[in-house]
Design a protein around this motif. Structure first.
Motif, PDB file in Angstrom:
ATOM      1  N   GLU A 185       0.868  -1.180   0.000  1.00  0.00           N
ATOM      2  CA  GLU A 185       0.000   0.000   0.000  1.00  0.00           C
ATOM      3  C   GLU A 185       0.902   1.225   0.000  1.00  0.00           C
ATOM      4  OE1 GLU A 185      -3.252  -0.210   3.194  1.00  0.00           O
ATOM      5  OE2 GLU A 185      -1.751  -1.693   3.751  1.00  0.00           O
ATOM      6  N   SER A 186       0.307   2.350  -0.404  1.00  0.00           N
ATOM      7  CA  SER A 186       1.032   3.610  -0.298  1.00  0.00           C
ATOM      8  C   SER A 186       0.211   4.576   0.543  1.00  0.00           C
ATOM      9  CB  SER A 186       1.270   4.205  -1.689  1.00  0.00           C
ATOM     10  OG  SER A 186       1.950   5.446  -1.571  1.00  0.00           O
ATOM     11  N   LEU A 222       9.354   2.261 -10.307  1.00  0.00           N
ATOM     12  CA  LEU A 222       8.602   1.073 -10.714  1.00  0.00           C
ATOM     13  C   LEU A 222       7.428   0.872  -9.766  1.00  0.00           C
ATOM     14  CD1 LEU A 222      11.630  -1.335 -11.307  1.00  0.00           C
ATOM     15  CD2 LEU A 222      10.330  -0.090 -13.058  1.00  0.00           C
ATOM     16  N   LEU A 223       6.230   0.748 -10.344  1.00  0.00           N
ATOM     17  CA  LEU A 223       5.016   0.531  -9.538  1.00  0.00           C
ATOM     18  C   LEU A 223       4.275  -0.695 -10.062  1.00  0.00           C
ATOM     19  CD1 LEU A 223       3.746   4.259  -9.415  1.00  0.00           C
ATOM     20  CD2 LEU A 223       5.020   3.033  -7.632  1.00  0.00           C
ATOM     21  N   GLY A 224       3.370  -1.221  -9.246  1.00  0.00           N
ATOM     22  CA  GLY A 224       2.531  -2.334  -9.678  1.00  0.00           C
ATOM     23  C   GLY A 224       3.358  -3.560 -10.067  1.00  0.00           C
ATOM     24  N   ASP A 225       2.988  -4.192 -11.194  1.00  0.00           N
ATOM     25  CA  ASP A 225       3.706  -5.431 -11.549  1.00  0.00           C
ATOM     26  C   ASP A 225       5.131  -5.161 -12.014  1.00  0.00           C
ATOM     27  OD1 ASP A 225       3.038  -4.359 -13.986  1.00  0.00           O
ATOM     28  OD2 ASP A 225       2.126  -6.178 -14.792  1.00  0.00           O
ATOM     29  N   SER A 272      10.542  -9.696   1.032  1.00  0.00           N
ATOM     30  CA  SER A 272      10.118  -8.545   1.852  1.00  0.00           C
ATOM     31  C   SER A 272      10.184  -7.246   1.045  1.00  0.00           C
ATOM     32  CB  SER A 272      10.952  -8.444   3.133  1.00  0.00           C
ATOM     33  OG  SER A 272      12.254  -7.937   2.859  1.00  0.00           O
ATOM     34  N   PHE A 273      11.100  -7.176   0.086  1.00  0.00           N
ATOM     35  CA  PHE A 273      11.151  -5.985  -0.771  1.00  0.00           C
ATOM     36  C   PHE A 273       9.994  -6.016  -1.773  1.00  0.00           C
ATOM     37  CE2 PHE A 273      15.942  -6.589  -0.065  1.00  0.00           C
ATOM     38  CZ  PHE A 273      15.882  -5.922   1.144  1.00  0.00           C
ATOM     39  N   LYS A 274       9.746  -7.198  -2.333  1.00  0.00           N
ATOM     40  CA  LYS A 274       8.635  -7.342  -3.279  1.00  0.00           C
ATOM     41  C   LYS A 274       7.302  -7.055  -2.601  1.00  0.00           C
ATOM     42  CE  LYS A 274       6.610 -10.620  -6.565  1.00  0.00           C
ATOM     43  NZ  LYS A 274       6.673 -11.980  -7.149  1.00  0.00           N
ATOM     44  N   ALA A 275       7.235  -7.284  -1.297  1.00  0.00           N
ATOM     45  CA  ALA A 275       5.991  -7.038  -0.551  1.00  0.00           C
ATOM     46  C   ALA A 275       5.645  -5.552  -0.486  1.00  0.00           C
ATOM     47  CB  ALA A 275       6.115  -7.601   0.862  1.00  0.00           C
ATOM     48  N   GLY A 276       6.580  -4.682  -0.888  1.00  0.00           N
ATOM     49  CA  GLY A 276       6.347  -3.245  -0.867  1.00  0.00           C
ATOM     50  C   GLY A 276       5.472  -2.768  -2.021  1.00  0.00           C
ATOM     51  N   TYR A 277       5.289  -1.451  -2.073  1.00  0.00           N
ATOM     52  CA  TYR A 277       4.395  -0.833  -3.064  1.00  0.00           C
ATOM     53  C   TYR A 277       5.126  -0.476  -4.357  1.00  0.00           C
ATOM     54  CZ  TYR A 277       0.966   2.384  -5.057  1.00  0.00           C
ATOM     55  OH  TYR A 277       0.062   2.994  -5.896  1.00  0.00           O
ATOM     56  N   GLY A 278       6.375  -0.096  -4.239  1.00  0.00           N
ATOM     57  CA  GLY A 278       7.118   0.338  -5.420  1.00  0.00           C
ATOM     58  C   GLY A 278       8.609   0.303  -5.161  1.00  0.00           C
ATOM     59  N   MET A 284      15.656   1.274  -4.219  1.00  0.00           N
ATOM     60  CA  MET A 284      14.973   1.681  -2.987  1.00  0.00           C
ATOM     61  C   MET A 284      13.532   1.152  -2.981  1.00  0.00           C
ATOM     62  SD  MET A 284      14.511   5.507  -1.405  1.00  0.00           S
ATOM     63  CE  MET A 284      16.254   5.687  -1.038  1.00  0.00           C
ATOM     64  N   PRO A 285      13.320  -0.043  -2.393  1.00  0.00           N
ATOM     65  CA  PRO A 285      11.945  -0.517  -2.252  1.00  0.00           C
ATOM     66  C   PRO A 285      11.218   0.301  -1.179  1.00  0.00           C
ATOM     67  CG  PRO A 285      13.475  -2.052  -1.204  1.00  0.00           C
ATOM     68  CD  PRO A 285      14.314  -0.990  -1.866  1.00  0.00           C
ATOM     69  N   PHE A 286       9.947   0.623  -1.444  1.00  0.00           N
ATOM     70  CA  PHE A 286       9.212   1.452  -0.484  1.00  0.00           C
ATOM     71  C   PHE A 286       7.755   0.999  -0.403  1.00  0.00           C
ATOM     72  CE2 PHE A 286       6.632   3.954  -3.412  1.00  0.00           C
ATOM     73  CZ  PHE A 286       7.353   3.905  -4.593  1.00  0.00           C
ATOM     74  N   GLY A 287       7.102   1.412   0.654  1.00  0.00           N
ATOM     75  CA  GLY A 287       5.682   1.103   0.845  1.00  0.00           C
ATOM     76  C   GLY A 287       5.262   1.549   2.226  1.00  0.00           C
ATOM     77  N   LYS A 288       4.001   1.299   2.536  1.00  0.00           N
ATOM     78  CA  LYS A 288       3.532   1.653   3.875  1.00  0.00           C
ATOM     79  C   LYS A 288       4.284   0.793   4.892  1.00  0.00           C
ATOM     80  CE  LYS A 288      -0.828   2.208   6.287  1.00  0.00           C
ATOM     81  NZ  LYS A 288      -2.269   1.983   6.204  1.00  0.00           N
ATOM     82  N   THR A 289       4.732   1.414   5.967  1.00  0.00           N
ATOM     83  CA  THR A 289       5.502   0.697   6.976  1.00  0.00           C
ATOM     84  C   THR A 289       4.627  -0.339   7.673  1.00  0.00           C
ATOM     85  OG1 THR A 289       6.869   2.649   7.329  1.00  0.00           O
ATOM     86  CG2 THR A 289       6.880   1.003   9.088  1.00  0.00           C
TER      87      THR A 289
END
Ligand SMILES: Cc1cc2nc3c(=O)[nH]c(=O)nc-3n(C[C@H](O)[C@H](O)[C@H](O)COP(=O)(O)O)c2cc1C
Length: 199
Positions: A21-22, A54-57, A88-94, A174-179
């Motif tokens: 999620e973002s 990079l977002l989504g797929d 765990s990185f893939k589990a992020g949003y982007g 830099m993988p990112f997403g809601k903490t």
């Protein structure tokens, strides 16, 4: 952005537990990255930094590439830990991919031969400044992120998959997403051993 700058710097951490999620819109993510790219300093104002978000797929894809690349080189009996980390990185949003344009660096080396050895170093430093601006700005928006370095192992496939120009050198991911969970406490060495003010 309500905090002052140093509070924002202090609140940025390496966040490894991310959710898909973002906290902000894709447009806001783009706005932050564009502002960071435009306003982060570069040596000789060369503006050598390049960024791909990079977002989504497409985000999923970069971590699939990394997983399959590492599967070929990490011993099978220790691959499970690597696979979990990459998941765990893939589990992020982007993911933000940071590049430096080597055509710009080469051009500077040719035009300013006196500093030829410094330009690759300064290019890396410029990228580091940019990475920190994006990382801190994301933290300010409630987005967790971490800094990863699977380059140069993944470079060729990342470039061919996403149509990245040949001169762009991958510097960091830099993988990112809601903490999903807060980081642990960080230990600090005494700052007086690290900073000296001389009058
Ligand atoms: C230049 C640089 C390279 C880093 N490379 C990695 C990396 O490859 N993988 C990783 O998980 N963290 C990486 N980090 C994150 C550091 O380990 C982290 O920033 C440090 O332990 C302090 O923790 P904090 O980010 O929570 O403040 C890197 C940080 C910097 C500045």
């Amino acid at each position: 952005m309500s905090k002052n700058f140093l509070e924002a710097v202090q609140s940025r951490r390496s966040i490894y537990a991310l959710s898909k999620e973002s906290t902000i819109s894709d447009a806001r993510i783009q706005e932050i990255v564009e502002a960071a790219v435009l306003h982060s300093p570069t040596s000789f104002n060369s503006q050598s930094s390049r960024v791909v978000v990079l977002l989504g797929d497409k985000h999923d894809k970069v971590w699939d590439i990394t997983t399959e690349t590492l599967r070929k080189i990490v011993p099978a009996d220790s691959f499970e830990g690597t696979a979990q980390k990459l998941a765990s990185f893939k589990a992020g949003y982007g993911t933000v991919l940071f590049f430096e344009d080597q055509a710009v660096v080469k051009n500077l080396q040719e035009n300013f031969a006196l500093y030829a050895e410094n330009f690759p170093i300064w290019s890396n430093q410029s990228s580091g400044i940019l990475q920190h601006v994006v990382w801190t700005a994301f933290a300010e928006e409630g987005l967790g992120a971490s800094l990863q370095h699977y380059n140069p192992l993944i470079d060729d496939e990342v470039k061919s998959t996403f149509g990245i120009p040949a001169d762009w050198k991958l510097i960091a991911q830099m993988p990112f997403g809601k903490t999903a969970s807060a980081p642990g406490d960080k230990e600090f060495q005494p700052v007086e051993d690290r900073v000296k003010v001389i009058k």
